[in-house]
Design a protein around this motif. Sequence first.
Motif, PDB file in Angstrom:
ATOM      1  N   LEU A   1      32.650  15.646 -34.336  1.00  0.00           N
ATOM      2  CA  LEU A   1      32.915  16.466 -35.521  1.00  0.00           C
ATOM      3  C   LEU A   1      31.894  16.191 -36.617  1.00  0.00           C
ATOM      4  CD1 LEU A   1      36.786  16.022 -35.705  1.00  0.00           C
ATOM      5  CD2 LEU A   1      35.557  18.071 -34.957  1.00  0.00           C
ATOM      6  N   GLU A   2      31.754  17.153 -37.526  1.00  0.00           N
ATOM      7  CA  GLU A   2      30.797  17.017 -38.630  1.00  0.00           C
ATOM      8  C   GLU A   2      31.049  15.766 -39.475  1.00  0.00           C
ATOM      9  OE1 GLU A   2      31.024  21.418 -37.655  1.00  0.00           O
ATOM     10  OE2 GLU A   2      32.453  19.771 -37.852  1.00  0.00           O
TER      11      GLU A   2
ATOM     12  N   HIS B   1      22.534   6.218 -37.743  1.00  0.00           N
ATOM     13  CA  HIS B   1      21.666   6.078 -38.906  1.00  0.00           C
ATOM     14  C   HIS B   1      22.296   5.141 -39.934  1.00  0.00           C
ATOM     15  CE1 HIS B   1      19.138   7.065 -42.375  1.00  0.00           C
ATOM     16  NE2 HIS B   1      18.252   7.429 -41.471  1.00  0.00           N
ATOM     17  N   PRO B   2      21.523   4.220 -40.503  1.00  0.00           N
ATOM     18  CA  PRO B   2      22.098   3.221 -41.407  1.00  0.00           C
ATOM     19  C   PRO B   2      22.676   3.787 -42.704  1.00  0.00           C
ATOM     20  CG  PRO B   2      19.686   3.080 -41.363  1.00  0.00           C
ATOM     21  CD  PRO B   2      20.086   3.974 -40.253  1.00  0.00           C
ATOM     22  N   LYS B   3      22.193   4.929 -43.166  1.00  0.00           N
ATOM     23  CA  LYS B   3      22.683   5.473 -44.443  1.00  0.00           C
ATOM     24  C   LYS B   3      24.022   6.193 -44.302  1.00  0.00           C
ATOM     25  CE  LYS B   3      18.239   5.762 -46.835  1.00  0.00           C
ATOM     26  NZ  LYS B   3      18.519   4.565 -47.635  1.00  0.00           N
ATOM     27  N   GLN B   4      24.394   6.559 -43.082  1.00  0.00           N
ATOM     28  CA  GLN B   4      25.731   7.109 -42.811  1.00  0.00           C
ATOM     29  C   GLN B   4      26.077   8.312 -43.701  1.00  0.00           C
ATOM     30  OE1 GLN B   4      28.293   5.273 -40.302  1.00  0.00           O
ATOM     31  NE2 GLN B   4      26.153   5.448 -39.675  1.00  0.00           N
ATOM     32  N   ILE B   5      25.137   9.227 -43.844  1.00  0.00           N
ATOM     33  CA  ILE B   5      25.390  10.478 -44.572  1.00  0.00           C
ATOM     34  C   ILE B   5      25.844  11.521 -43.556  1.00  0.00           C
ATOM     35  CG2 ILE B   5      24.420  12.288 -46.029  1.00  0.00           C
ATOM     36  CD1 ILE B   5      24.591   9.545 -47.396  1.00  0.00           C
ATOM     37  N   SER B   6      27.129  11.817 -43.551  1.00  0.00           N
ATOM     38  CA  SER B   6      27.673  12.701 -42.518  1.00  0.00           C
ATOM     39  C   SER B   6      27.221  14.144 -42.718  1.00  0.00           C
ATOM     40  CB  SER B   6      29.202  12.643 -42.506  1.00  0.00           C
ATOM     41  OG  SER B   6      29.740  13.287 -43.638  1.00  0.00           O
ATOM     42  N   VAL B   7      27.245  14.884 -41.632  1.00  0.00           N
ATOM     43  CA  VAL B   7      26.961  16.317 -41.709  1.00  0.00           C
ATOM     44  C   VAL B   7      27.975  16.988 -42.621  1.00  0.00           C
ATOM     45  CG1 VAL B   7      26.949  18.464 -40.376  1.00  0.00           C
ATOM     46  CG2 VAL B   7      25.829  16.428 -39.456  1.00  0.00           C
TER      47      VAL B   7
END
Length: 220
Positions: A99-100, A170-176
Amino acid sequence: MKKRAIPEIITFSIGLPKKMQYSGGKEMDTGICKESIEEAFLTKDGFYGDGVSNTRYHGGVDRAVCIYPYEHYLLWEEEFKTALPSSTFGENLTVTNMLEKDVHIGDIFEIGEAIIQITQGRIPCDTINKRTGIPLLNRMVETGFTGYLCRVLKEGTVRKDSKITLIEPHPKQISVQFGNDLYFHSPQDVEGIKKILAVEELADNWREKLNKRLAKLNPA
């Protein structure tokens, strides 16, 4: 720690642009009507046998693969009381457990022999409404359930039964989902824009658009 559910390919689809008829007997060229396949070779530009009609909004190395979560099909079919065709949204891979909200810009996945990286949320267009005959576009934007796009880091063969493995989160964990919520609903969120722009792996198209927003919000 909660165990991560294993992603699975439900439908694997490709297709070249062709004529599609919609309301009132109108016609348009589009690559949205794809067909299910068992196997295809994935290149940096996308799958062999796949293509787009409008290269301004679709395709390119940052948008080589389109993924859509299967879970949303169940939601839309219940909401609109209709059955949706496979690959309704023109996606190459319809998948579960991706999921996004659970995947991030810059995440790297192995699929079969290929390796892909998420680059941006998808910006849906009204071709989806024309294909289905129902007002899906607005609901996709409202919810952020748009699917997402990927670049290809390693070319190779993908099969319908290929495993999908997260090999480098990805280390920054910015979700879609975060990106979609900001892009569609919080255009003046300066700090949010900066968070997304800090992800080097973000698609160039989104980077350009968000930099323009930032320049308007923080004029020199």
